[in-house]
Design a protein around this motif. Structure first.
Motif, PDB file in Angstrom:
ATOM      1  N   GLU A 177       0.809  -1.219   0.000  1.00 39.59           N
ATOM      2  CA  GLU A 177       0.000   0.000   0.000  1.00 39.59           C
ATOM      3  C   GLU A 177       0.843   1.271   0.000  1.00 39.59           C
ATOM      4  OE1 GLU A 177      -3.153  -0.463  -0.431  1.00 39.59           O
ATOM      5  OE2 GLU A 177      -3.139  -2.624   0.002  1.00 39.59           O
ATOM      6  N   ALA A 178       2.187   1.124  -0.051  1.00 44.33           N
ATOM      7  CA  ALA A 178       3.089   2.276  -0.038  1.00 44.33           C
ATOM      8  C   ALA A 178       2.759   3.221   1.121  1.00 44.33           C
ATOM      9  CB  ALA A 178       3.031   3.028  -1.368  1.00 44.33           C
ATOM     10  N   SER A 179       2.476   2.640   2.290  1.00 43.67           N
ATOM     11  CA  SER A 179       2.140   3.457   3.451  1.00 43.67           C
ATOM     12  C   SER A 179       3.126   3.195   4.582  1.00 43.67           C
ATOM     13  CB  SER A 179       0.724   3.115   3.932  1.00 43.67           C
ATOM     14  OG  SER A 179       0.474   3.751   5.168  1.00 43.67           O
ATOM     15  N   ASP A 180       3.450   4.252   5.342  1.00 42.20           N
ATOM     16  CA  ASP A 180       4.326   4.049   6.495  1.00 42.20           C
ATOM     17  C   ASP A 180       3.548   4.122   7.810  1.00 42.20           C
ATOM     18  OD1 ASP A 180       3.807   6.719   6.788  1.00 42.20           O
ATOM     19  OD2 ASP A 180       5.893   7.366   6.767  1.00 42.20           O
ATOM     20  N   THR A 181       2.212   4.155   7.710  1.00 39.21           N
ATOM     21  CA  THR A 181       1.384   4.193   8.918  1.00 39.21           C
ATOM     22  C   THR A 181       0.418   3.019   8.882  1.00 39.21           C
ATOM     23  OG1 THR A 181       1.541   6.590   8.890  1.00 39.21           O
ATOM     24  CG2 THR A 181      -0.148   5.639  10.287  1.00 39.21           C
ATOM     25  N   ALA A 182       0.532   2.165   9.880  1.00 38.37           N
ATOM     26  CA  ALA A 182      -0.294   0.958   9.862  1.00 38.37           C
ATOM     27  C   ALA A 182      -0.677   0.548  11.274  1.00 38.37           C
ATOM     28  CB  ALA A 182       0.460  -0.190   9.188  1.00 38.37           C
ATOM     29  N   ILE A 183      -1.911   0.048  11.390  1.00 34.72           N
ATOM     30  CA  ILE A 183      -2.367  -0.570  12.638  1.00 34.72           C
ATOM     31  C   ILE A 183      -2.289  -2.066  12.410  1.00 34.72           C
ATOM     32  CG2 ILE A 183      -4.359  -0.950  14.126  1.00 34.72           C
ATOM     33  CD1 ILE A 183      -5.327   1.877  12.980  1.00 34.72           C
ATOM     34  N   ILE A 184      -1.542  -2.757  13.271  1.00 34.28           N
ATOM     35  CA  ILE A 184      -1.409  -4.191  13.099  1.00 34.28           C
ATOM     36  C   ILE A 184      -2.222  -4.886  14.182  1.00 34.28           C
ATOM     37  CG2 ILE A 184       0.153  -6.160  13.087  1.00 34.28           C
ATOM     38  CD1 ILE A 184       1.539  -2.791  12.237  1.00 34.28           C
ATOM     39  N   ALA A 185      -3.207  -5.634  13.746  1.00 39.41           N
ATOM     40  CA  ALA A 185      -4.117  -6.300  14.684  1.00 39.41           C
ATOM     41  C   ALA A 185      -3.982  -7.802  14.487  1.00 39.41           C
ATOM     42  CB  ALA A 185      -5.549  -5.853  14.436  1.00 39.41           C
ATOM     43  N   ASP A 186      -3.522  -8.483  15.515  1.00 40.66           N
ATOM     44  CA  ASP A 186      -3.270  -9.912  15.436  1.00 40.66           C
ATOM     45  C   ASP A 186      -4.302 -10.625  16.314  1.00 40.66           C
ATOM     46  OD1 ASP A 186      -1.917 -12.076  14.497  1.00 40.66           O
ATOM     47  OD2 ASP A 186      -0.153 -11.854  15.778  1.00 40.66           O
ATOM     48  N   THR A 187      -5.215 -11.329  15.679  1.00 43.37           N
ATOM     49  CA  THR A 187      -6.299 -11.960  16.431  1.00 43.37           C
ATOM     50  C   THR A 187      -6.084 -13.451  16.530  1.00 43.37           C
ATOM     51  OG1 THR A 187      -7.719 -10.403  15.279  1.00 43.37           O
ATOM     52  CG2 THR A 187      -8.799 -12.023  16.670  1.00 43.37           C
ATOM     53  N   GLY A 188      -5.874 -13.909  17.735  1.00 40.35           N
ATOM     54  CA  GLY A 188      -5.732 -15.348  17.942  1.00 40.35           C
ATOM     55  C   GLY A 188      -6.982 -15.900  18.591  1.00 40.35           C
ATOM     56  N   GLY A 189      -6.809 -17.012  19.318  1.00 39.79           N
ATOM     57  CA  GLY A 189      -7.952 -17.634  19.958  1.00 39.79           C
ATOM     58  C   GLY A 189      -8.389 -16.895  21.208  1.00 39.79           C
ATOM     59  N   THR A 190      -7.412 -16.354  21.961  1.00 39.32           N
ATOM     60  CA  THR A 190      -7.765 -15.755  23.245  1.00 39.32           C
ATOM     61  C   THR A 190      -7.400 -14.288  23.346  1.00 39.32           C
ATOM     62  OG1 THR A 190      -5.663 -16.466  24.157  1.00 39.32           O
ATOM     63  CG2 THR A 190      -7.545 -17.898  24.525  1.00 39.32           C
ATOM     64  N   THR A 191      -6.396 -13.839  22.598  1.00 43.15           N
ATOM     65  CA  THR A 191      -6.010 -12.433  22.733  1.00 43.15           C
ATOM     66  C   THR A 191      -6.004 -11.728  21.387  1.00 43.15           C
ATOM     67  OG1 THR A 191      -3.661 -12.919  22.510  1.00 43.15           O
ATOM     68  CG2 THR A 191      -4.542 -12.791  24.751  1.00 43.15           C
ATOM     69  N   PHE A 192      -6.199 -10.441  21.495  1.00 46.69           N
ATOM     70  CA  PHE A 192      -6.172  -9.541  20.353  1.00 46.69           C
ATOM     71  C   PHE A 192      -5.005  -8.602  20.637  1.00 46.69           C
ATOM     72  CE2 PHE A 192      -7.734  -5.434  18.565  1.00 46.69           C
ATOM     73  CZ  PHE A 192      -7.877  -5.816  17.239  1.00 46.69           C
ATOM     74  N   ASP A 193      -3.940  -8.723  19.851  1.00 41.26           N
ATOM     75  CA  ASP A 193      -2.746  -7.904  20.047  1.00 41.26           C
ATOM     76  C   ASP A 193      -2.748  -6.809  18.998  1.00 41.26           C
ATOM     77  OD1 ASP A 193      -1.899  -9.633  22.016  1.00 41.26           O
ATOM     78  OD2 ASP A 193      -0.627 -10.800  20.670  1.00 41.26           O
ATOM     79  N   VAL A 194      -2.638  -5.564  19.452  1.00 40.33           N
ATOM     80  CA  VAL A 194      -2.693  -4.488  18.479  1.00 40.33           C
ATOM     81  C   VAL A 194      -1.532  -3.525  18.701  1.00 40.33           C
ATOM     82  CG1 VAL A 194      -4.411  -3.290  19.885  1.00 40.33           C
ATOM     83  CG2 VAL A 194      -4.119  -2.624  17.533  1.00 40.33           C
ATOM     84  N   SER A 195      -0.968  -3.052  17.593  1.00 41.51           N
ATOM     85  CA  SER A 195       0.149  -2.123  17.666  1.00 41.51           C
ATOM     86  C   SER A 195       0.036  -1.134  16.512  1.00 41.51           C
ATOM     87  CB  SER A 195       1.475  -2.880  17.590  1.00 41.51           C
ATOM     88  OG  SER A 195       1.499  -3.669  16.424  1.00 41.51           O
ATOM     89  N   LEU A 196       0.735  -0.031  16.651  1.00 40.77           N
ATOM     90  CA  LEU A 196       0.646   1.042  15.664  1.00 40.77           C
ATOM     91  C   LEU A 196       2.034   1.376  15.132  1.00 40.77           C
ATOM     92  CD1 LEU A 196      -0.951   3.442  14.323  1.00 40.77           C
ATOM     93  CD2 LEU A 196      -0.241   4.778  16.301  1.00 40.77           C
ATOM     94  N   VAL A 197       2.207   1.226  13.828  1.00 44.83           N
ATOM     95  CA  VAL A 197       3.437   1.679  13.183  1.00 44.83           C
ATOM     96  C   VAL A 197       3.154   3.055  12.610  1.00 44.83           C
ATOM     97  CG1 VAL A 197       4.934   1.324  11.188  1.00 44.83           C
ATOM     98  CG2 VAL A 197       4.342  -0.598  12.663  1.00 44.83           C
ATOM     99  N   SER A 198       3.949   4.022  13.055  1.00 50.27           N
ATOM    100  CA  SER A 198       3.728   5.384  12.590  1.00 50.27           C
ATOM    101  C   SER A 198       5.029   5.935  12.035  1.00 50.27           C
ATOM    102  CB  SER A 198       3.227   6.221  13.769  1.00 50.27           C
ATOM    103  OG  SER A 198       3.386   7.576  13.507  1.00 50.27           O
ATOM    104  N   GLY A 199       4.960   6.576  10.884  1.00 48.84           N
ATOM    105  CA  GLY A 199       6.174   7.091  10.264  1.00 48.84           C
ATOM    106  C   GLY A 199       7.198   5.990  10.019  1.00 48.84           C
TER     107      GLY A 199
END
Lengths: 697, 600
Positions: free
Chosen positions: A280-302
């Motif tokens: 997507e040629a983007s340097d800003t992304a929200i990464i959401a990792d959904t497993g069975g029990t937890t939802f891990d989310v992080s933000l890549v900015s710049g």
């Protein structure tokens, strides 16, 4: 050929990269009794699929990157070494007091947490250094020697040492180490000033305690892993994933295992960043990792991987701080196994309780009776009961419907499908809040970011999440179900060094600061020439940990200069700080000076020619056409096209309603959304019009 | 509404979604305040709160904060704002720290920002309240316990004064503060932090109203209050109906009758109706000192005692509070103050006694309800330090948090050790020794917990938290109000009372020198303040404490082998290995002798 293996709670994910840079993903069940067996099993699966023996596959490998939760599991289950803490006289309760603070102030059912090292194994020794490095009381060496002799009798397996102000004058800690070495030869010792030279004694003590307690078992684990891989034919280099989103040589991890304690969720952002750039040629992304029990989310900015300076093992204030920064990942109890329930006031909740892998959702028919997100997905038609995980597990739709009917439909007076939609809606909202928390805290509008869906359950509601956040693109990488292993494959060899050295912009200590920066860069160069020798590229990043006077929480600011030559350089740093403070907190104190508490250097050595994977394998068969009736949130039933991911051609666009299935996941494409397959193999979705927030169940 | 029917509210799904959005907004406000605040009381003690009240001035959503801060008061301050400023405009902000107009006490500067929609309608008010390091009192403390009245107290009082118009500061007010408040740059930094928090809340609420519609938010508020009321009724119905009264006594201040200030709370629970009534009217008239409660603190302290006594998941807002009636009277030490009564220390001393009496009264009503008493505040280790830093020549004043315990036992678990006091609930951080020694000319010689000082019970109250500290290179003033020297925290249902607080100075010869219980002490180089906090009360008899729990405390080194045997009847070695048979015999023997039922 390179391998990256991530040992997760349920599956061990393997990514194999061939010499053309193409990724292939494989999974084997995780084997908690002997996790290395699961690693070798995943290699067996790959060897079978690629039509060769495991020995010849491994023999062709140059690099083996391993992500493991072995260290954190040992802490959680209490399987760490019998460890002693040595600290100053008068400060025995350093690990009991922590830094105070509490969550849920009205909840009096949670007992005060135990210290990481029992008080009975914490020993005080007289001797005191002050903030200006002066010694007001000499170390009582004779008393220390008596303690060391006693430890030998107590069968101590590891020792942590944390003395006040060792970061400005380590003489006492070094002397203690000398005495311990003489009396307890062979017992691993961690010195706080060496491991983590930062201010705040609790954090340093906790770092040292956790590190020491992990040394015996992690040295054994890494030794065994290396031996079994060598036996199986691997002759390349073994690297381990760290909490900071990099990799380290296995032997260095054995010497300081604390660096991998929070490595579990650290790699998904690395992969997410690469796919956001590639697809997507983007340097800003929200990464959401959904497993069975937890939802891990992080933000890549710049383009930078987010870091937090406060890492907890367990819940904040109830667990233990590692004292080290780590990749900033927010985890909430939300996933396919999250349980739906209605409270006494008639409010529907989803999670944080989870049915986990055992007994699992009701539809697994393995003894679980609670309705979960997966059960709701099945009732709505998102999952094909005969093709879940490629058909490895058959799903029981009646059990799912019955559980939802009993626990949700009856108390709320809803029909089964409406109840299932409500469950998905609440789960979606919980996830959206988790994302909103991390993005708004960093001053980023989620609408400006690409949403990356990783993990096996991401496809169920990612379009809905993207709509709620206003994201223009949702990206689900080809290897999304093994995002952590993919991230490990892309990561850099990394080391981070920190020096506590106070400086104020009002009276800037040019010589002192420049000397600290010289020393940090020299250490980085030594790393680049040592473990980093032969890497493709080396870079050093310098940061200041700074604050306004009288604040106590620092923020990190990239240095605008390599060295400080004059007032203009200091002014540039102050301005960079103002900007960072405003970005994060919406205010700047334009007339205030700043204070710098510590200086940080990060050295990165690039191991891959290009960061990104080279592309997808060609579609394996012509696209087939099938349809199934699915209930979409906010829309209702519709005939949806059903496609197999591995059959989708590059550049082929599909309009929702549709569902795309693979042996690892199912991706729901809501009406109004459009999906196209990128050259990398990723699915790129335009979520379409956002619905109103109150949702319609 | 019958509390047990589980009658569903209008739309459980929409309710959950919107509540989650509103909680997200107050959390974001709070995070901004914590991270950007300048004074220790803000960035370390977390002595602040952020909340949203409706246009009708009802508390809708509050971030997790010190309990004494927020249950009651935001509603009254919003009403004052509307009364004094009938025409509200976007960009306004108002400063309130008046204990006569809904604020907790003058140290808690509160910024109120009305949220005005596109059509000029007032929809909500966001509030950010933060305890200031200094407010210009006559002496350098924000808790002037001995002030005869608000004049001797000396704070600038702002009864809802406009401090921003069109998003610009009203500089007159800022200049007044700068001329009066010690270390004005620190106050200015905290003001900016509060403003940032309030403006972020305003921005987010405007966006939410725009997105979902203001009418939808209004409907949500109504439904959320109904839902919360229902939850409260259900929680109260779990407590047997009845009346209980408890007293909790504040130590005597110098110049006041030596028996101290007895605070009585009568609790009536009507479980069937799901209601509770707290009567505080049977208490002394307002006193000529700074300990009198503001109305906000009197109501909040009573409700805090209730919320501590029931299912903790009941939402805290105007809806659930409909089920709690708090009876107060004018000109009462724990009631409604009349100007110029001083309420300088309204959030701590007497407020703690009120909350403690209420939660202990709940414990009288039923085993499994209520809590024991938390320890009193605040020993010198939580005092205000001031002086001139010899390293820089600059003056400093700040509250320190070097260590105190004070946690009370509840029916389900031992005390949370570092509760601080009941109104704080343990939210306060504890200062890093190194950070304090860097920021101030201090030497912190020792701190931690004293073994064998816990209150023994089925669940135990906190042990004493202590700290020993003194100046480096100059003199150091410490100002504190150390309640609980005489009247320690009481246990409930046969649990032991907690330890009393204590303080003395260690002079240069190593001799202990008595110092006042409430006062200002100047320490010279080489002298050390020795501060011992209260413990907390225990719940239930010590002989009912599981032997494993006693043995674990022995293993940690918190309880001696001797005490385990004599107080709990548990026979164990130093490592905490239980002799099961000896323990059984010991406990049976004590049982037959009727010994140990009060666990001390």
């Amino acid at each position: 050929m390179r391998f990256a293996v991530d040992t997760g709670g349920t599956f061990t994910d393997l990514i194999v990269e061939d010499d053309g840079g193409v990724f292939s993903m494989f999974k084997a069940p995780t084997t908690p009794d002997d996790p290395i067996r699961g690693v070798l099993d995943s290699l067996d699966v790959a060897a079978g699929a690629l039509g060769q023996s495991r020995r010849s596959l491994l023999g062709a490998g140059s690099l083996f990157i391993h992500g493991t939760t072995h260290a954190i599991n040992a802490i959680v289950t209490g399987a760490t070494a019998r460890t002693v803490l040595i600290t100053n006289e008068g400060h025995r309760d350093i690990l009991v007091l922590r830094e105070g603070g509490r969550m849920e102030p009205f909840n009096h059912t949670v007992p005060y947490p135990d210290p990481y090292i029992p008080r009975s194994l914490t020993f005080e020794v007289a001797g005191r250094i002050l903030a200006d490095a002066s010694e007001i009381e000499p170390l009582d060496e004779a008393a220390m020697d008596v303690i060391a002799q006693r430890l030998a009798v107590l069968n101590v397996e590891a020792v942590a040492v944390c003395l006040l102000w060792s970061i400005v004058n380590p003489a006492h800690e070094l002397k203690v180490a000398e005495i311990l070495k003489a009396r307890l030869p062979g017992v691993p010792v961690t010195l706080s000033h060496r491991l983590n030279p930062s201010l705040r004694e609790y954090r340093r003590a906790s770092s040292a305690a956790i590190d020491a307690s992990l040394k015996p078992m992690m040295q054994a684990y890494i030794g065994t892993l290396e031996a079994r891989l060598r036996d199986a034919g691997f002759a390349g280099r073994l690297l381990i994933v760290t909490s900071q989103g990099g990799v380290m040589d296995a032997s260095d991890v054995a010497d300081a295992p604390i660096h991998i304690v929070n490595s579990g969720p650290s790699m998904a952002p690395v992969a997410g960043r690469a796919y956001a750039a590639l697809d997507e040629a983007s340097d800003t992304a929200i990464i959401a990792d959904t497993g069975g029990t937890t939802f891990d989310v992080s933000l890549v900015s710049g383009g930078s991987i987010p870091r937090t300076r406060e890492t907890w093992i367990g819940q904040p204030f109830r667990g233990h701080m590692t004292g080290f920064p780590s990749v900033d990942v927010k985890s909430i109890g939300a996933g396919g196994g999250s349980i739906a329930w209605v409270d006494g006031g008639g409010l529907l909740h989803v999670g944080p309780q989870s049915a986990g892998a055992d007994p699992g959702p009701a539809c697994y028919a393995q003894g679980g009776t609670c309705p979960t997100v997966s059960d709701a997905a099945l009732v709505l038609g998102y999952l094909d009961p005969r093709f879940f995980l490629g058909g490895r597990i058959g799903l029981d739709a009646d059990a799912a419907r019955e559980a939802i009917s009993r626990d949700v439909c009856e108390p709320l007076g809803l029909a089964a499908e409406d109840a299932a939609a409500a469950i998905l809606n609440i789960a979606t909202e919980n996830m959206v809040q988790a994302i909103a928390d991390i993005t708004v805290n960093q001053g980023i509008d989620p609408a400006s970011a690409i949403l990356i869906g990783g993990g096996g359950a991401a496809g169920l509601n990612s379009v809905q999440i993207a709509r709620r956040l206003g994201c223009r693109r949702l990206l689900i990488p080809d290897v999304g179900a093994g995002l952590s292993a993919a991230g490990a494959m892309m990561s850099d060899l990394m080391s981070q060094l920190r020096r506590a050295h106070f400086a104020a912009s009002a009276a800037f200590d040019f010589d002192g600061v420049n000397a600290v920066l010289d020393a940090l860069e020299a250490a980085c160069r030594a790393f680049a020439d040592g473990p980093g020798a032969g890497s493709l590229d080396q870079s050093v990043e310098l940061m200041a940990e700074a604050r306004y006077p009288d604040q106590v929480w620092e923020i990190e600011v990239l240095l605008p200069v390599r060295r400080f030559a004059g007032p203009a350089d200091v002014a540039a740093l102050v301005e960079a700080f103002h900007q960072a403070h405003e970005d994060i907190f919406a205010i700047r104190d334009a007339h205030s000076g700043i204070e710098i508490m510590a200086w940080v250097a990060t050295v990165r050595c690039r191991l891959r020619e290009t960061v990104e994977p080279a592309g997808a394998r060609a579609p394996s068969a012509p696209a087939d056409d099938a349809y199934r009736s699915i209930h979409f949130l906010g829309h209702g039933r519709a005939e949806a096209r059903v496609l197999r991911l591995e059959h989708m051609k590059i550049g082929e666009a599909v309009n929702g309603p549709a569902v795309i299935e693979s042996p690892f996941t199912a991706i729901v494409v809501d009406p109004g959304a459009t999906v196209v397959r990128r050259p990398s193999g990723s699915l790129s979705l335009a979520p379409g019009a956002a619905l109103r927030a109150e949702g319609s169940a | 509404m019958s509390p047990r029917t589980g009658a569903p509210v209008a739309d459980g799904v929409r309710l959950a979604l919107l509540n989650s959005r509103l909680e997200g907004i107050v959390r974001k406000m709070a995070n901004t305040l914590l991270r950007t605040g300048r004074s220790g009381v803000l960035n370390t003690a977390r002595d602040f709160s952020c909340c949203i009240v409706t246009a009708d001035c009802e508390l809708l959503s509050a971030a997790e904060s010190l309990p004494i801060h927020v249950l009651s008061g935001p509603d009254m301050m919003a009403r004052s704002m509307k009364e004094f400023h009938p025409r509200l405009a976007r960009g306004d902000a108002f400063l309130n720290n008046s204990p006569y107009h809904g604020c907790s006490h003058p140290a808690d500067h509160t910024l109120l920002v009305p949220v005005i929609d596109e059509d000029g309608n007032h929809r909500f008010t966001v509030e950010a309240k933060a305890h200031q390091a200094d407010i210009g009192n006559s002496i350098p403390t924000t808790y002037h316990g001995r002030a005869r009245d608000v004049y001797e107290e000396g704070a600038l009082i702002f009864p809802g004064v406009r401090i921003q118009r069109d998003y610009e500061d009203v500089e007159d007010v800022v200049r007044m503060c700068r001329m009066r408040i010690r270390v004005p740059d620190q106050w200015w930094g905290d003001y900016l932090a509060m403003l940032g928090a309030a403006r972020i809340g305003e921005r987010e609420l405007l966006a939410l109203g725009e997105e979902v519609g203001w009418d939808v938010l209004d409907a949500h508020a109504r439904d959320w209050f109904d839902y919360s009321e229902h939850r409260m009724a259900e929680a109260l119905s779990a407590v047997p109906s009845g009346t209980a009264e408890r007293a909790s006594t504040h130590d005597a201040l110098p110049g006041f009758p030596p028996e101290g200030i007895e605070i009585r709370a009568r609790v009536d629970v009507d479980g069937k109706a799901g209601r509770a009534r707290i009567d505080l009217t049977d208490n002394p008239d307002a006193l000529a000192c700074g300990l009198n409660l503001s109305e906000a603190c009197a109501r909040t302290a009573a409700m805090l005692g209730v919320f501590n006594s029931i299912d903790h998941t009941v939402p805290k807002n105007a809806g659930s509070m409909r089920r709690i009636a708090v009876e107060l009277r004018q000109n009462c030490v724990a009631g409604i103050p009349v100007h110029p009564t001083s309420c300088s220390a309204a959030t701590t001393n007497i407020a703690d006694r009120v909350a403690n009496a209420v939660q202990a009264a709940f414990a009288v009503l039923a085993d499994g309800a209520g809590m024991a008493e938390c320890g009193a505040s605040s020993p010198p280790a939580s005092g205000v330090i001031s002086g001139t830093d010899p390293r820089t020549g600059r003056p400093f004043v700040n509250q320190v948090f070097l260590g105190r315990s004070c946690g009370a036992a509840g029916p389900a678990a031992d005390a949370w050790q570092t509760v601080g006091h009941v109104g704080n609930a343990g939210m306060c951080f504890i200062d890093s020794v190194e950070l304090d020694e860097l920021r101030f000319p201090l030497h912190i010689r020792a701190r931690g917990f004293l073994p064998d000082t816990e209150a023994a019970g089925r669940t135990c109250g906190a042990r004493i938290g202590y700290a020993i500290f003194g100046p480096r290179g100059g003199e150091l003033d410490v100002i504190y109000n150390s309640d609980g020297n005489l009247h320690g925290p009481q246990g409930v249902r046969g649990g032991a009372d907690g330890a009393c607080s204590r303080q003395y100075v260690l002079n240069r010869d190593g001799r202990e020198v008595e110092v006042p219980q409430f006062g200002r002490v100047t320490l010279r180089e080489g002298e050390f303040m020795c501060s011992f906090s209260c413990g907390g009360g225990a719940y239930g008899p010590a002989f009912e404490r599981p032997a494993e729990a006693v043995a674990k405390d022995v293993g940690q080194g918190f309880v001696s082998v001797e005490r385990a045997r004599s107080v709990y009847g548990v026979v164990t070695d130093e490592a905490g290995t239980i002799d099961a048979e000896a323990t059984r015999l010991e406990r049976a023997r004590r049982e037959s002798e009727g010994d140990g039922r009060d666990g001390s």
